[in-house]
Write a protein that holds these residues in place. Sequence first.
Motif, PDB file in Angstrom:
ATOM      1  N   ARG A 235       0.854  -1.197   0.000  1.00 36.26           N
ATOM      2  CA  ARG A 235       0.000   0.000   0.000  1.00 36.26           C
ATOM      3  C   ARG A 235       0.885   1.239   0.000  1.00 36.26           C
ATOM      4  O   ARG A 235       1.749   1.390   0.860  1.00 36.26           O
ATOM      5  CB  ARG A 235      -0.903  -0.002   1.238  1.00 36.26           C
ATOM      6  CG  ARG A 235      -2.044   1.002   1.161  1.00 36.26           C
ATOM      7  CD  ARG A 235      -2.876   0.954   2.419  1.00 36.26           C
ATOM      8  NE  ARG A 235      -2.215   1.666   3.505  1.00 36.26           N
ATOM      9  CZ  ARG A 235      -2.445   1.456   4.791  1.00 36.26           C
ATOM     10  NH1 ARG A 235      -3.269   0.504   5.161  1.00 36.26           N
ATOM     11  NH2 ARG A 235      -1.825   2.161   5.713  1.00 36.26           N
ATOM     12  N   CYS A 248       1.322  -5.452   3.428  1.00 34.18           N
ATOM     13  CA  CYS A 248       0.028  -5.919   3.937  1.00 34.18           C
ATOM     14  C   CYS A 248      -0.206  -7.366   3.526  1.00 34.18           C
ATOM     15  O   CYS A 248      -0.102  -7.707   2.331  1.00 34.18           O
ATOM     16  CB  CYS A 248      -1.109  -5.053   3.382  1.00 34.18           C
ATOM     17  SG  CYS A 248      -0.894  -3.267   3.606  1.00 34.18           S
ATOM     18  N   CYS A 249      -0.541  -8.195   4.497  1.00 34.83           N
ATOM     19  CA  CYS A 249      -0.816  -9.603   4.219  1.00 34.83           C
ATOM     20  C   CYS A 249      -1.870 -10.103   5.205  1.00 34.83           C
ATOM     21  O   CYS A 249      -1.616 -10.179   6.409  1.00 34.83           O
ATOM     22  CB  CYS A 249       0.454 -10.441   4.329  1.00 34.83           C
ATOM     23  SG  CYS A 249       0.252 -12.169   3.845  1.00 34.83           S
ATOM     24  N   ASP A 250      -3.053 -10.428   4.678  1.00 40.48           N
ATOM     25  CA  ASP A 250      -4.144 -10.954   5.504  1.00 40.48           C
ATOM     26  C   ASP A 250      -4.074 -12.477   5.475  1.00 40.48           C
ATOM     27  O   ASP A 250      -4.374 -13.115   4.461  1.00 40.48           O
ATOM     28  CB  ASP A 250      -5.484 -10.460   4.972  1.00 40.48           C
ATOM     29  CG  ASP A 250      -6.626 -10.791   5.923  1.00 40.48           C
ATOM     30  OD1 ASP A 250      -6.434 -11.632   6.829  1.00 40.48           O
ATOM     31  OD2 ASP A 250      -7.725 -10.227   5.760  1.00 40.48           O
ATOM     32  N   ASN A 256      -4.102 -10.292  10.398  1.00 35.24           N
ATOM     33  CA  ASN A 256      -3.932  -9.364   9.284  1.00 35.24           C
ATOM     34  C   ASN A 256      -2.745  -8.457   9.597  1.00 35.24           C
ATOM     35  O   ASN A 256      -2.786  -7.669  10.542  1.00 35.24           O
ATOM     36  CB  ASN A 256      -5.200  -8.535   9.075  1.00 35.24           C
ATOM     37  CG  ASN A 256      -5.105  -7.627   7.873  1.00 35.24           C
ATOM     38  OD1 ASN A 256      -4.332  -7.880   6.957  1.00 35.24           O
ATOM     39  ND2 ASN A 256      -5.881  -6.553   7.877  1.00 35.24           N
ATOM     40  N   ILE A 258      -0.250  -5.442   8.777  1.00 31.64           N
ATOM     41  CA  ILE A 258       0.004  -4.196   8.057  1.00 31.64           C
ATOM     42  C   ILE A 258       1.185  -3.537   8.750  1.00 31.64           C
ATOM     43  O   ILE A 258       1.113  -3.227   9.940  1.00 31.64           O
ATOM     44  CB  ILE A 258      -1.219  -3.262   8.061  1.00 31.64           C
ATOM     45  CG1 ILE A 258      -2.417  -3.936   7.406  1.00 31.64           C
ATOM     46  CG2 ILE A 258      -0.891  -1.946   7.341  1.00 31.64           C
ATOM     47  CD1 ILE A 258      -3.706  -3.124   7.496  1.00 31.64           C
TER      48      ILE A 258
END
Length: 294
Positions: A235, A248-250, A256, A258
């Motif tokens: 992002r 960012c990796c959910d 999650n 960030i």
Amino acid sequence: MSAVVTHQVHPTKVLFSQVITESLAHIQWLEKTDVSTYVIVDQTPFHPVSHIWPDHPADKGCLLLKDEQYDVLDCLTGAFDVENNKLYVGADIPVKRGEAGWHFVVVHELALDTALDINNEVKLTVDKSYQTALSRGHSAGHLASFALNKILEQDYWRKDASRKDALNNRDFHSYAQTFSLVSENKSTDNYRLGKTLKKRGLNVADMLNDLDDIQNKINDVLENWVATKSPVVMRREGDLLTDSRFWCCDLGNGENIIMPCGGSHVQSLLEYKRITVELTVKSEQDLEMITTAD
């Protein structure tokens, strides 16, 4: 050093966080040092090494002008003093980002005998395989640090801590890290297990006694996370070198991540077969974690 400039130098627009490895650009600044030539363009796909925390190496690649190809020997962070028309590179940068009257730029270092001119339109091409290998190492290192925090959170703290990571686990990685280095498909982190960490509440002796078990549990966590095949998104708050970027990796199940990061990264955990760590005690107070991406 000698410099040639005919118009204003603007902050560099960076493209690596968009996984762009080729671009056309216009030369804004040329400067000859005793051994090389510094080139600044208006936009670049090259990731420069940071002058503050140089854990992610510079990209490799080349610059092309018509039929002439010039290897990029190094790629550095620079700061341009607008009022005095002067470039500072790497450790010589005297200001923080955001300082009025200064533009942060990407400096491409080429051979001394480079035949280029201001306003030349050039093509910049990054060594994609090398950048990809660094990206795989860097993203794997992030996941490993969160997995390490997650396992230590379960049994090895006797006090709460004010610093938590993005998964709300006590942030051993941030507290203890003294060194990090991203390399091809690998990340190396060194941690200091000193008195300060013990005062914060980490049961260091228990941790060291259980190191093999901790390593196995971290690898189990990483196996489960890689199996999610989750996308990784960078992002961006802007296109300039100094604009904030977030990894960012959910991972699902409420996990999650960030976090701020300026490096280049994978686009998905599908790019891994597996990620594993190896923990090694280097001395009584020093621990090394090597993360390998397959």
